[in-house]
Write an enzyme that holds these catalytic residues in place. Structure first.
Site, PDB file in Angstrom:
ATOM      1  N   ASN A 112      -7.132   2.050 -10.256  1.00  0.00           N
ATOM      2  CA  ASN A 112      -5.989   2.862 -10.637  1.00  0.00           C
ATOM      3  C   ASN A 112      -6.394   4.277 -11.014  1.00  0.00           C
ATOM      4  OD1 ASN A 112      -3.935   0.809 -10.346  1.00  0.00           O
ATOM      5  ND2 ASN A 112      -4.864  -0.168 -12.129  1.00  0.00           N
TER       6      ASN A 112
ATOM      7  N   GLY B  66      -1.242  -7.487 -15.451  1.00  0.00           N
ATOM      8  CA  GLY B  66      -0.237  -8.461 -15.858  1.00  0.00           C
ATOM      9  C   GLY B  66      -0.940  -9.722 -16.354  1.00  0.00           C
TER      10      GLY B  66
ATOM     11  N   ALA C 192       0.821  -1.216   0.000  1.00  0.00           N
ATOM     12  CA  ALA C 192       0.000   0.000   0.000  1.00  0.00           C
ATOM     13  C   ALA C 192       0.850   1.260   0.000  1.00  0.00           C
ATOM     14  CB  ALA C 192      -0.910  -0.013   1.225  1.00  0.00           C
TER      15      ALA C 192
ATOM     16  N   TYR D   4     -27.874  22.999  15.211  1.00  0.00           N
ATOM     17  CA  TYR D   4     -26.468  23.392  15.312  1.00  0.00           C
ATOM     18  C   TYR D   4     -26.381  24.901  15.460  1.00  0.00           C
ATOM     19  CZ  TYR D   4     -21.531  23.630  13.841  1.00  0.00           C
ATOM     20  OH  TYR D   4     -20.185  23.853  13.774  1.00  0.00           O
TER      21      TYR D   4
ATOM     22  N   ARG E  75      -2.146   7.678 -11.289  1.00  0.00           N
ATOM     23  CA  ARG E  75      -3.266   7.799 -12.231  1.00  0.00           C
ATOM     24  C   ARG E  75      -4.537   8.332 -11.570  1.00  0.00           C
ATOM     25  NH1 ARG E  75      -2.126   1.728 -14.233  1.00  0.00           N
ATOM     26  NH2 ARG E  75      -1.142   1.729 -12.178  1.00  0.00           N
TER      27      ARG E  75
ATOM     28  N   ALA F  16     -48.447  26.290  11.149  1.00  0.00           N
ATOM     29  CA  ALA F  16     -47.606  26.501   9.968  1.00  0.00           C
ATOM     30  C   ALA F  16     -46.780  27.769  10.152  1.00  0.00           C
ATOM     31  CB  ALA F  16     -48.486  26.623   8.731  1.00  0.00           C
TER      32      ALA F  16
ATOM     33  N   GLN G  43       8.315   1.564   3.207  1.00  0.00           N
ATOM     34  CA  GLN G  43       9.152   1.386   2.019  1.00  0.00           C
ATOM     35  C   GLN G  43       9.768   2.764   1.755  1.00  0.00           C
ATOM     36  OE1 GLN G  43       6.998   0.643  -1.620  1.00  0.00           O
ATOM     37  NE2 GLN G  43       8.814  -0.075  -2.709  1.00  0.00           N
TER      38      GLN G  43
END
Ligand code: UD1
Ligand code: CA
Length: 417
Positions: A226, A139, A10, A352, A16, A388, A73
């Site tokens: 990809n 592949g 990973a 909120y 791409r 309403a 890596q």
């Protein structure tokens, strides 16, 4: 699955994808690609998991709280180099299941089947392959006349007849750890791409007289991501599966192509989902509900039996009681609604205040008129009526049975004044 270490490659850039987000953190449905792979590996019975990370490694590592090991890596020199770094963190004994971080549809069953085959056949390497209509960018598996695997050839290096091969390398393999340790550093750099190809291991093992076998999976599982287009295709595949599973269990989905339902959603029998509806993660919908068209149910929402949620309704962290109707243009957030309530068109809970979120409670049999705004925190009592266009200001709870109206709302018994 004892003695099995899984390695997820990973570290790649995902060039791409043209993205600033680590590729494996892109989501398919509600789950990241890497999250999906970890979950499926665990489901298959593997407990020791290593993810090789490189590009934006800090972000990827901090994202996962699960008990997996991370290996860095340092330079992105190809899948062969990525695996070589993981090999240093393994014992000699047992076998390793290698998979790519960008093939998130491989099922737990397939992982288990691959490992089982590998052990049963006492192979040095067992490849997962699939036959797909458009093998470009994968592949290819090259076999001899008797069907033995000889090598894997990458798209760019295919010659003549090899281009006709439709059996592809899924990018998932089992290796004996001792063989891998011995040979992984024999991979030579591919001069065209300046990368060490993990796929070259097959040729190396064959030349050293090692036994290679293969196992297959469905073409749909083999898909690698990809590009953004692949990501969209994969979302479609997963969504289709989720919707079909629900239809099989007795849910009507009028138009699967425009309906998005997360795999974690639970939906009861005889519920009807109308087109252009989005049902996100952590949602429970009981039997006999109607949802949509154009509804969005966000995480933490549950609908009891017989609830109707109509067009342009958004519900977030909201529970709705039996037979209640929220049929048009409404937003309810952090709300608990009782049974047999009518929520009029355009009702909004103002949950909120820019800093915190607050709850709204609406009792059984209440009636909320069109265009009402309920400023949380607030409670509307059982059987209360909100006229309403009313605005119920925060903490101005409406007692059970009361009718209120106006801006700000006042009891009707006072003439709304
Ligand atoms: C790879 C396989 C191809 C297979 C396909 C399946 C190789 C050489 N080719 O091609 O045969 O059909 O997957 O999807 O392996 N990675 C690293 N470090 C690197 C480079 C890559 O960790 O330096 C990781 C990537 O993050 C990715 C995986 O290795 O998860 C495969 O790399 P990618 O570049 O996507 O290879 P493909 O061209 O897709
Ligand atoms: Ca890939």
């Amino acid at each position: 699955m004892e003695n099995i270490t899984a390695v997820i490659l990973a570290a790649g850039l995902g060039i791409r994808m043209k993205t600033d987000v680590p590729k494996v953190l892109h989501r398919i449905g509600s789950k990241t690609m890497l999250g999906r792979i970890i979950a499926n590996l665990k489901k298959s019975g593997v407990t020791d998991i290593i993810a090789v990370v490189g590009h934006k490694a800090d972000i990827v590592e901090s994202f996962f709280k699960e008990a997996i090991r991370f290996v860095r890596q340092p330079e992105l020199l190809g899948s062969g180099d990525a695996l070589a770094h993981a090999v240093d963190y393994m014992e000699e004994d047992g076998d390793v299941l290698v998979t790519c971080g960008d093939t998130p549809l491989i099922s737990d069953d397939t992982y288990a089947k691959l490992v089982e085959r590998h052990i049963r056949e006492k192979a040095s390497c067992t490849l997962l392959t699939s036959t797909i209509a458009d093998p470009a960018s994968y592949g290819r598996i090259i076999r001899d006349r008797r069907g033995n695997v000889l090598r894997i050839v990458e798209e760019k290096d295919l010659s003549g007849a090899e281009k006709e091969v439709t059996e592809i390398n899924v990018g998932t393999y089992c290796f004996r750890k001792d063989n891998l340790k011995k040979f992984v550093r024999n991979i030579k750099i591919n001069e065209k791409k300046k990368e060490f190809y993990l796929t070259d291991m097959i040729d190396i093992l064959v030349r050293n007289g090692k036994r290679i076998v293969s196992e297959t999976c469905e073409a749909e599982e083999a898909v690698g991501v990809n590009s953004r287009k692949d990501l969209a295709d994969m979302n479609r595949i997963i969504n289709r599966k989720n919707v079909e599973k629900l239809m099989d269990s007795g849910v009507t989905v009028i138009d699967p192509d425009t309906t998005y339902i997360d795999e974690t959603a639970e939906i009861g029998r005889d519920t009807i989902i109308f087109p252009c509806t989005v049902i996100e993660s952590d949602i429970r919908i009981a039997e006999g509900c109607k949802v949509g068209p154009f509804a969005r149910l966000r995480p933490g929402t549950s609908l009891s039996r017989g609830v109707e949620v109509g067009n342009y309704v958004e519900l977030c962290r909201t529970e709705i009681g039996e037979r209640t109707k929220v049929k048009h243009h409404a937003y309810l957030g952090d709300t608990v609604v009782g049974r047999d309530v009518n929520i009029g068109a355009g009702t909004i809970t103002a949950n909120y205040d820019g800093k915190n979120k607050y709850r709204t409670e609406i009792g059984d049999n209440a009636f909320i008129g069109v265009g009402a705004v309920l400023i949380a925190p607030v409670r509307i009592g059982k059987g209360a009526v909100v006229g309403a266009g009313s605005v119920i200001t925060k903490n101005k709870d409406v007692p059970a049975g009361e009718t209120v109206i106006g801006v700000p709302a006042r009891p009707l018994s006072t003439g709304g004044r």
